[in-house]
Write an enzyme that holds these catalytic residues in place. Structure first.
Site, PDB file in Angstrom:
ATOM      1  N   SER A  34       0.817  -1.215   0.000  1.00 53.53           N
ATOM      2  CA  SER A  34       0.000   0.000   0.000  1.00 53.53           C
ATOM      3  C   SER A  34       0.852   1.268   0.000  1.00 53.53           C
ATOM      4  O   SER A  34       0.347   2.347  -0.251  1.00 53.53           O
ATOM      5  CB  SER A  34      -0.948   0.020   1.200  1.00 53.53           C
ATOM      6  OG  SER A  34      -0.313   0.515   2.338  1.00 53.53           O
ATOM      7  N   LYS A  51       0.873   4.312   7.180  1.00 57.59           N
ATOM      8  CA  LYS A  51       0.183   5.183   6.233  1.00 57.59           C
ATOM      9  C   LYS A  51       0.736   6.608   6.321  1.00 57.59           C
ATOM     10  O   LYS A  51       1.371   6.972   7.313  1.00 57.59           O
ATOM     11  CB  LYS A  51      -1.322   5.241   6.557  1.00 57.59           C
ATOM     12  CG  LYS A  51      -2.084   3.933   6.365  1.00 57.59           C
ATOM     13  CD  LYS A  51      -2.297   3.632   4.900  1.00 57.59           C
ATOM     14  CE  LYS A  51      -3.251   2.449   4.720  1.00 57.59           C
ATOM     15  NZ  LYS A  51      -2.879   1.283   5.518  1.00 57.59           N
TER      16      LYS A  51
END
Lengths: 203, 203
Positions: free
Chosen positions: B122, B160
């Site tokens: 990701s 993230k």
DNA sequence: TGAAATGTTAACCGAACGGCAACAAGATAC
DNA sequence: GTATCTTGTTGCCGTTCGGTTAACATTTCA
């Protein structure tokens, strides 16, 4: 002083030891150097032994050892950081702390290694960004698919994926669709090292 | 120095101990290695004992023990690698060797740092691949735009980019178009650290 | 042209490997 | 306790494979 093929032999042995943690067979060295005869390879090995680059356990298979040339004489470095397990960059998972350590020394130290700073984005698809550092293993040969530092026409150094073509030419392939691969005859390309690691710091 | 089959035998024993918490029978090792004769296997075991890799409780079934090989040395600190200048990953430029050094200790060591292994893709658009390691600085706060390890609802940890919104909520944004950002109230997100470095090794 | 480097072929030897069988020593059933 | 089974130990054998050596051919270069 080593001859060209003696140097190739030594490089191959070092490479093999790095990858497999055991010494190669003579037949494997032969194959790796493109030599049919084991006798020839044996002569190179003998030359390396005579000149003190390697030693051997006589009569044993895979009985080769590199002789450490520690002229540097620094002690074994090891920078250890606590290792906390894996984290998903994809979906959310539970963080499972793991009571171990990782050793940057193990990861990146080694004989004949050096660091380059990467400038440009041609390897971006291999997740190497401009500004990253890459750790190189200095060696004159490389395998198909390795990321190598290649010197073209004794003049221009570049970091590319090496592809070895069936017709003997080499292709230096960027990892970025905006750049085109370059195919050259092998004698215009000199491998200076392969990428064994990569690092980056964030401000 | 172990022969190939001795190494196989040792590997099998280690594996077996991991899985079953007890030592294997000789017949089990034989089967695992594809050997018909127990006598052959016994010879390998004897070789491992002779060379100090394992010990045995004589006369007992499953009487094998691994011997800890803690030849690890400690003493941390600076791992220096020669720095050879910049190389273009984009176009071909001249390689300019630079006689300096780069110190991995300076780059990555520090108070309250730890390492995570990244699993998943990701963050690929930030050139962090699955399998990479990231060096984290443990801290409870972070700035807009930092790559953080965030714990959501005290349960799920994820890596993230942190975006701080005007309305007080936080957005955890992946760097991959295939994943969607998640926006959460601040009290459901706990910052555990920010990424200060990233490393990768190539096989 | 001659020496050094490179390469091939062939023969030899021993290490590594694997099988077999007899035996010894615990473990288990009765 | 005894009989039997399981497991471990030992010695001997043959086969295969890798390492060693020598004789010879080819290429390169000063």
């Amino acid at each position: 002083m080593l001859t060209e093929r003696q140097q190739d032999t030594l490089d191959f042995i070092r490479n093999y030891l790095n990858e497999h943690n055991k010494a190669p067979l003579i037949s494997e060295i032969s194959k790796g150097l493109g030599i049919v005869s084991q006798g020839t390879t044996h002569r190179y090995i003998q030359a390396l032994v005579d000149q003190g680059y390697i030693e051997r356990l006589v009569g044993r298979t895979r009985g080769l050892r590199l002789i450490d040339d520690n002229t540097e004489s620094d002690e074994t470095f090891s920078l250890k950081l606590p290792y906390m397990g894996k984290v998903a960059a994809g979906r959310l998972i539970e963080a499972v702390p793991d009571e171990s350590e990782i050793d940057l020394g193990d990861m990146f130290s080694g004989k004949d290694r050096f660091v380059l700073k990467v400038n440009g984005d041609s390897m971006i698809d291999k997740a190497i960004m401009s500004g990253d550092y890459v750790v190189m293993q200095a060696q004159l040969t490389a395998n198909h698919g390795d990321i190598v530092l290649a010197l073209v026409d004794f003049h221009d150094a570049t970091l590319k994926t090496l592809l070895i073509n069936d017709d003997g030419t080499l292709t230096l392939q960027p990892a970025n669709d905006n750049y085109d691969p370059v195919t050259l005859p092998a004698d215009r390309v000199m491998i200076q090292g392969v990428v064994v690691g990569q690092l980056r710091t964030y401000p």
